[in-house]
Design an enzyme around this catalytic site. Structure first.
Site, PDB file in Angstrom:
ATOM      1  N   GLU A  25       0.710  -0.883  -0.231  1.00 17.93           N
ATOM      2  CA  GLU A  25      -0.113   0.164  -0.263  1.00 17.93           C
ATOM      3  C   GLU A  25       0.947   1.393   0.555  1.00 17.93           C
ATOM      4  O   GLU A  25       2.248   1.076   0.282  1.00 17.93           O
ATOM      5  CB  GLU A  25      -1.212   0.143   0.924  1.00 17.93           C
ATOM      6  N   LYS A 160      -3.798  -2.226  15.468  1.00 15.50           N
ATOM      7  CA  LYS A 160      -2.539  -1.598  16.470  1.00 15.50           C
ATOM      8  C   LYS A 160      -3.852  -1.320  18.092  1.00 15.50           C
ATOM      9  O   LYS A 160      -4.108  -1.093  17.842  1.00 15.50           O
ATOM     10  CB  LYS A 160      -2.219  -0.364  15.719  1.00 15.50           C
TER      11      LYS A 160
HETATM   12  N1  PSU Z   1      -1.361   1.265  10.076  1.00 13.30           N
HETATM   13  C1  PSU Z   1      -0.326   0.957   9.897  1.00 13.30           C
HETATM   14  N2  PSU Z   1       0.254   1.874   9.767  1.00 13.30           N
HETATM   15  C2  PSU Z   1      -0.963   3.008   8.815  1.00 13.30           C
HETATM   16  C3  PSU Z   1      -1.903   2.529   8.352  1.00 13.30           C
HETATM   17  C4  PSU Z   1      -2.725   1.903   8.912  1.00 13.30           C
HETATM   18  O1  PSU Z   1       0.868   0.745  11.473  1.00 13.30           O
HETATM   19  O2  PSU Z   1      -0.357   3.234   7.846  1.00 13.30           O
HETATM   20  C5  PSU Z   1      -3.006   3.591   7.106  1.00 13.30           C
HETATM   21  C6  PSU Z   1      -3.841   1.784   6.480  1.00 13.30           C
HETATM   22  O3  PSU Z   1      -3.205   2.405   5.121  1.00 13.30           O
HETATM   23  C7  PSU Z   1      -4.606   1.732   6.855  1.00 13.30           C
HETATM   24  C8  PSU Z   1      -5.473   2.987   6.990  1.00 13.30           C
HETATM   25  O4  PSU Z   1      -5.478   1.195   5.331  1.00 13.30           O
HETATM   26  O5  PSU Z   1      -3.859   4.071   7.411  1.00 13.30           O
HETATM   27  C9  PSU Z   1      -6.551   2.926   8.339  1.00 13.30           C
HETATM   28  O6  PSU Z   1      -6.792   4.038   8.387  1.00 13.30           O
HETATM   29  P1  PSU Z   1      -8.286   4.570   8.599  1.00 13.30           P
HETATM   30  O7  PSU Z   1      -8.341   3.815  10.487  1.00 13.30           O
HETATM   31  O8  PSU Z   1      -9.025   5.522   8.607  1.00 13.30           O
HETATM   32  O9  PSU Z   1      -9.428   3.738   7.247  1.00 13.30           O
END
Ligand code: PSU
Ligand code: MN
Length: 312
Positions: A25, A160
């Site tokens: 990603e 996380k």
């Molecule tokens: N977890 C990580 N690093 C990140 C992300 C998640 O350890 O950069 C990013 C990923 O791209 C994930 C996004 O899809 O955050 C999730 O964001 P949200 O909670 O706004 O859906």
């Protein structure tokens, strides 16, 4: 408008030949880590994937086109742009496309692109999930619904600790998404190896994982899979330290009225600050670990497919 995914020559050739390819990603590059570590990490992920036998397909939206497989220059651009580039989840894809904008793709959007391109395995750091306090904010990452509707296996180090891990597991169960823990009985919590939650399923070999992804794909289930791979012991963080930083960052986000797509990037960078960047080193180490496992799974799937006639 080009509704097809633009593939790099390397990705196109590998897919046509049935060779292993893994998706990566780009939100993790632009919004997940600071420059220049983000670019260094993204390029190292690509090298690692190749070393373990898979062609890397880093995904993003560039000038309104969906891409799988980026040049080093394109990765450098996303890394330097950082938060100035749009964080693109599934809902944003039609908008950035029509406006011919650039965007870094989240797990959800990357799964969407990977599936369009025919890529089945995807490595990242952590997936989005159900946020703490979601019972009132309804902040549940689109990554979870994407896992329920798109047949791609995502290798990550677990949800996380900024998230509510218990609720995230419940939500994935409702979405019909298998969560397979690699060589462990409990769900890892990203910076630490054990969240205290029992893993719904455990697998101990890459062959077993490859068989599971192939079954998901062969059955046309139209839903994905999460493979949780604990951070290597050497890089694990002290659970107390990370807990304290997390609680502080979550409270600050609430006080500052940080909402929507801003929440996850804010928490990640604040925790890095609060831990004196120790969390960044752990984050990089666990991403590498996931890329290696994803590349091995994709390679094993290609070997298994070559050895066995298709079960139609
Ligand atoms: N977890 C990580 N690093 C990140 C992300 C998640 O350890 O950069 C990013 C990923 O791209 C994930 C996004 O899809 O955050 C999730 O964001 P949200 O909670 O706004 O859906
Ligand atoms: Mn959210």
């Amino acid at each position: 408008m080009n509704y097809k995914v633009v593939l790099s020559e390397e990705v196109k050739a590998a897919l046509a030949a049935g060779k292993p390819v893994i998706a990566l990603e780009s939100t993790i590059i632009s919004h997940g880590m600071p420059y220049p570590q983000n670019v260094k990490t993204a390029l190292a992920c690509q090298r690692l994937a190749r070393r373990y036998g898979a062609v890397p397909a880093t995904c993003a939206v560039l000038n309104g086109e969906l891409h799988a497989g980026l040049t080093d220059e394109q990765i450098d651009y996303l890394g330097r742009a950082g938060r100035n580039v749009k964080k693109v989840s599934r809902r944003d894809i039609p908008v950035v496309m029509a406006r011919m904008e650039d965007g870094a793709t989240t797990v959800a959007a990357t799964m969407f692109i990977a599936h369009l391109a025919g890529i089945k395995v995807f490595a990242t750091g952590g997936i989005g999930g159900v946020h703490r306090g979601a019972e009132t904010t309804m902040d549940i990452s689109a990554d979870l619904n994407e896992l329920g509707r798109t047949p791609v296996a995502v290798v990550c180090a677990g949800p996380k600790s900024v998230l509510d891990i218990g609720l995230t597991l419940e939500y994935l169960e409702t979405q019909g998404v298998p969560v397979i823990a690699f060589r462990t009985d409990t769900v890892p919590a990203f910076y630490t190896r054990d969240s205290g939650f029992d893993a719904p399923c455990r697998a101990d070999s890459v062959e077993e994982l490859a068989g599971m992804v192939s079954a998901m794909d062969g059955l046309h289930m139209n839903s994905g899979m999460v493979i949780v791979n604990p951070i290597p012991e050497k890089y694990e963080m002290d659970p107390d330290k990370i807990d304290k930083a997390t609680i502080k960052a979550v409270a600050e986000a609430k006080k500052k009225h940080i909402e929507g797509r801003e929440v996850t990037p804010f928490l990640l960078s604040r925790i890095a600050e609060l831990t004196g960047n120790a969390s960044l080193d752990s984050n990089i180490a666990l991403v590498y670990n996931n890329v290696c496992l994803a590349a091995k799974v994709a390679s094993t799937m290609a070997m298994q497919a070559a050895a066995e006639p298709a079960r139609e």
